[in-house]
Design a protein around this motif. Sequence first.
Motif, mmCIF file in Angstrom:
data_model
loop_
_atom_site.group_PDB
_atom_site.id
_atom_site.type_symbol
_atom_site.label_atom_id
_atom_site.label_comp_id
_atom_site.label_asym_id
_atom_site.label_seq_id
_atom_site.Cartn_x
_atom_site.Cartn_y
_atom_site.Cartn_z
ATOM 1 N N TYR A 187 0.845 -1.179 0.000
ATOM 2 C CA TYR A 187 0.000 0.000 0.000
ATOM 3 C C TYR A 187 0.885 1.233 0.000
ATOM 4 N N ARG A 188 0.432 2.256 -0.697
ATOM 5 C CA ARG A 188 1.118 3.547 -0.656
ATOM 6 C C ARG A 188 0.212 4.480 0.136
ATOM 7 N N ILE A 189 0.744 5.031 1.216
ATOM 8 C CA ILE A 189 -0.007 5.929 2.084
ATOM 9 C C ILE A 189 0.620 7.314 1.974
ATOM 10 N N THR A 190 -0.206 8.291 1.653
ATOM 11 C CA THR A 190 0.253 9.676 1.563
ATOM 12 C C THR A 190 -0.415 10.466 2.678
ATOM 13 N N LEU A 191 0.388 11.214 3.426
ATOM 14 C CA LEU A 191 -0.111 12.047 4.517
ATOM 15 C C LEU A 191 -0.154 13.490 4.036
ATOM 16 N N LEU A 192 -1.350 14.090 4.107
ATOM 17 C CA LEU A 192 -1.551 15.466 3.662
ATOM 18 C C LEU A 192 -1.989 16.345 4.820
ATOM 19 N N ASP A 193 -1.533 17.589 4.779
ATOM 20 C CA ASP A 193 -2.008 18.630 5.694
ATOM 21 C C ASP A 193 -2.516 19.754 4.806
ATOM 22 N N GLY A 194 -3.817 19.757 4.584
ATOM 23 C CA GLY A 194 -4.370 20.698 3.605
ATOM 24 C C GLY A 194 -3.901 20.282 2.221
ATOM 25 N N ASP A 195 -3.279 21.197 1.497
ATOM 26 C CA ASP A 195 -2.761 20.903 0.160
ATOM 27 C C ASP A 195 -1.290 20.491 0.185
ATOM 28 N N LEU A 217 -0.687 6.130 12.219
ATOM 29 C CA LEU A 217 -0.751 7.420 11.525
ATOM 30 C C LEU A 217 -2.030 8.173 11.867
ATOM 31 N N ALA A 218 -3.155 7.466 11.922
ATOM 32 C CA ALA A 218 -4.428 8.112 12.250
ATOM 33 C C ALA A 218 -4.427 8.655 13.675
ATOM 34 N N GLU A 219 -3.758 7.948 14.586
ATOM 35 C CA GLU A 219 -3.666 8.426 15.972
ATOM 36 C C GLU A 219 -2.766 9.653 16.078
ATOM 37 N N ARG A 220 -1.636 9.612 15.410
ATOM 38 C CA ARG A 220 -0.663 10.697 15.511
ATOM 39 C C ARG A 220 -1.079 11.934 14.717
ATOM 40 N N PHE A 221 -1.775 11.714 13.606
ATOM 41 C CA PHE A 221 -2.205 12.803 12.730
ATOM 42 C C PHE A 221 -3.726 12.729 12.541
ATOM 43 N N PRO A 222 -4.481 13.167 13.553
ATOM 44 C CA PRO A 222 -5.944 13.010 13.519
ATOM 45 C C PRO A 222 -6.603 13.908 12.472
ATOM 46 N N PRO A 223 -7.680 13.409 11.871
ATOM 47 C CA PRO A 223 -8.403 14.195 10.859
ATOM 48 C C PRO A 223 -9.023 15.462 11.448
ATOM 49 N N GLU A 224 -9.288 15.458 12.738
ATOM 50 C CA GLU A 224 -9.856 16.650 13.380
ATOM 51 C C GLU A 224 -8.907 17.843 13.301
ATOM 52 N N GLN A 225 -7.623 17.581 13.120
ATOM 53 C CA GLN A 225 -6.627 18.651 13.012
ATOM 54 C C GLN A 225 -6.282 18.957 11.557
ATOM 55 N N GLY A 226 -7.064 18.417 10.635
ATOM 56 C CA GLY A 226 -6.897 18.747 9.221
ATOM 57 C C GLY A 226 -6.029 17.792 8.421
ATOM 58 N N PHE A 227 -5.583 16.703 9.027
ATOM 59 C CA PHE A 227 -4.748 15.747 8.309
ATOM 60 C C PHE A 227 -5.602 14.775 7.513
ATOM 61 N N VAL A 228 -5.093 14.359 6.360
ATOM 62 C CA VAL A 228 -5.785 13.407 5.498
ATOM 63 C C VAL A 228 -4.796 12.321 5.093
ATOM 64 N N LEU A 229 -5.222 11.073 5.177
ATOM 65 C CA LEU A 229 -4.430 9.945 4.693
ATOM 66 C C LEU A 229 -5.047 9.455 3.388
ATOM 67 N N VAL A 230 -4.236 9.385 2.345
ATOM 68 C CA VAL A 230 -4.680 8.857 1.060
ATOM 69 C C VAL A 230 -4.014 7.498 0.897
ATOM 70 N N VAL A 231 -4.822 6.468 0.707
ATOM 71 C CA VAL A 231 -4.316 5.100 0.637
ATOM 72 C C VAL A 231 -4.562 4.544 -0.761
ATOM 73 N N GLU A 232 -3.506 4.005 -1.352
ATOM 74 C CA GLU A 232 -3.608 3.347 -2.647
ATOM 75 C C GLU A 232 -3.104 1.925 -2.490
ATOM 76 N N GLY A 233 -3.885 0.975 -2.938
ATOM 77 C CA GLY A 233 -3.464 -0.421 -2.906
ATOM 78 C C GLY A 233 -2.614 -0.717 -4.120
ATOM 79 N N GLY A 234 -1.594 -1.520 -3.940
ATOM 80 C CA GLY A 234 -0.703 -1.826 -5.052
ATOM 81 C C GLY A 234 -0.487 -3.310 -5.218
ATOM 82 N N ARG A 235 -0.075 -3.684 -6.417
ATOM 83 C CA ARG A 235 0.228 -5.075 -6.699
ATOM 84 C C ARG A 235 1.477 -5.143 -7.562
ATOM 85 N N GLU A 236 2.174 -6.241 -7.423
ATOM 86 C CA GLU A 236 3.327 -6.508 -8.267
ATOM 87 C C GLU A 236 2.915 -7.550 -9.293
#
Length: 79
Positions: free
Chosen positions: A4-12, A32-51
Amino acid sequence: MSDYRITLLDGDMQLAELTVRSAQYRQVRRLLAERFPPEQGFVLVVEGGRELRRVLGLNHHGRRQIRVEYLHQGGSEHA
């Protein structure tokens, strides 16, 4: 192999991008969700990957030639 590729965003602004093996995905996602909560504006974008591996043929030494592609599918945002 799946990962999985996880991208952590703060706004843009992109703060981090991680590639995580499927065995550790749940734990890393939870941390990541605990340390960077969505209530503080953080967003995690998750992409599943395969080889994907494909045998292209044999080279002049009789060894298989393999093509390896890494595909990341979809980008779902998780708050």
